[in-house]
Design a protein around this motif. Structure first.
Motif, PDB file in Angstrom:
ATOM      1  N   GLY A 168       0.804  -1.213   0.000  1.00 43.39           N
ATOM      2  CA  GLY A 168       0.000   0.000   0.000  1.00 43.39           C
ATOM      3  C   GLY A 168       0.835   1.259   0.000  1.00 43.39           C
ATOM      4  N   ALA A 183      -0.170   7.457   4.294  1.00 45.59           N
ATOM      5  CA  ALA A 183      -1.074   8.612   4.405  1.00 45.59           C
ATOM      6  C   ALA A 183      -0.380   9.876   3.933  1.00 45.59           C
ATOM      7  N   GLU A 238      -5.803  11.219   6.700  1.00 52.13           N
ATOM      8  CA  GLU A 238      -6.069  10.105   7.619  1.00 52.13           C
ATOM      9  C   GLU A 238      -7.555  10.002   7.970  1.00 52.13           C
ATOM     10  N   LEU A 260      -8.987   8.219   4.967  1.00 56.08           N
ATOM     11  CA  LEU A 260      -8.496   6.847   4.974  1.00 56.08           C
ATOM     12  C   LEU A 260      -9.141   6.033   6.089  1.00 56.08           C
ATOM     13  N   VAL A 297     -11.201   2.599   5.729  1.00 52.59           N
ATOM     14  CA  VAL A 297     -10.796   1.394   6.465  1.00 52.59           C
ATOM     15  C   VAL A 297     -11.978   0.873   7.283  1.00 52.59           C
ATOM     16  N   LEU A 350     -10.548  -0.368   2.449  1.00 50.68           N
ATOM     17  CA  LEU A 350      -9.084  -0.349   2.481  1.00 50.68           C
ATOM     18  C   LEU A 350      -8.593  -1.237   3.607  1.00 50.68           C
ATOM     19  N   ARG A 351      -7.393  -1.786   3.400  1.00 50.70           N
ATOM     20  CA  ARG A 351      -6.693  -2.553   4.439  1.00 50.70           C
ATOM     21  C   ARG A 351      -5.436  -1.784   4.819  1.00 50.70           C
ATOM     22  N   THR A 352      -4.942  -2.027   6.002  1.00 53.45           N
ATOM     23  CA  THR A 352      -3.731  -1.362   6.467  1.00 53.45           C
ATOM     24  C   THR A 352      -2.628  -2.367   6.745  1.00 53.45           C
ATOM     25  N   HIS A 392       0.532   1.788   5.915  1.00 55.87           N
ATOM     26  CA  HIS A 392       0.308   1.780   4.467  1.00 55.87           C
ATOM     27  C   HIS A 392      -1.123   1.334   4.205  1.00 55.87           C
ATOM     28  N   TYR A 393      -1.729   1.908   3.173  1.00 52.73           N
ATOM     29  CA  TYR A 393      -3.122   1.631   2.831  1.00 52.73           C
ATOM     30  C   TYR A 393      -3.204   1.038   1.435  1.00 52.73           C
ATOM     31  N   ARG A 394      -4.015  -0.005   1.298  1.00 55.02           N
ATOM     32  CA  ARG A 394      -4.261  -0.587  -0.022  1.00 55.02           C
ATOM     33  C   ARG A 394      -5.719  -1.011  -0.112  1.00 55.02           C
TER      34      ARG A 394
END
Length: 95
Positions: A36, A39, A54, A57, A61, A66-68, A76-78
């Motif tokens: 990911g 922020a 954030e 995000l 989430v 989104l996953r962290t 990290h975010y994806r």
């Protein structure tokens, strides 16, 4: 949630994270596709503070889009593709 002006930013984030390599510069440790994007990188792209990024995000989430993943001091975010597909199916069925 996605139809407000702030929702446009959330949609942008989701769109950019489809292909993070094309939309974000190299950020050091971690693979942008597998791990990911930070922020900080998203805040720069949105032209907002990290705190504002954030907030967006965190909402994404919390609803599961989104996953962290923590790498060192950074989160990290994806995208969660399975959850996004599930939500898309709900809207297609007239949810």
């Amino acid at each position: 949630m996605l139809r407000t002006p702030a929702g446009r930013r959330r949609m942008d984030i989701l769109e950019w994270l489809k292909d993070p390599v094309a939309h974000f510069p190299d950020q050091g440790p971690g693979d942008p596709v597998e791990d990911g994007v930070t922020a900080d990188a998203i805040a720069v792209k949105l032209n907002v503070s990290r705190e504002a990024a954030e907030t967006h995000l965190g909402l994404l989430v919390n609803i599961g889009l989104l996953r962290t993943k923590r790498i060192g001091p950074y989160v990290h975010y994806r995208r969660d593709e399975m959850r996004i597909a599930e939500v898309a199916r709900m809207f297609e069925k007239g949810w």
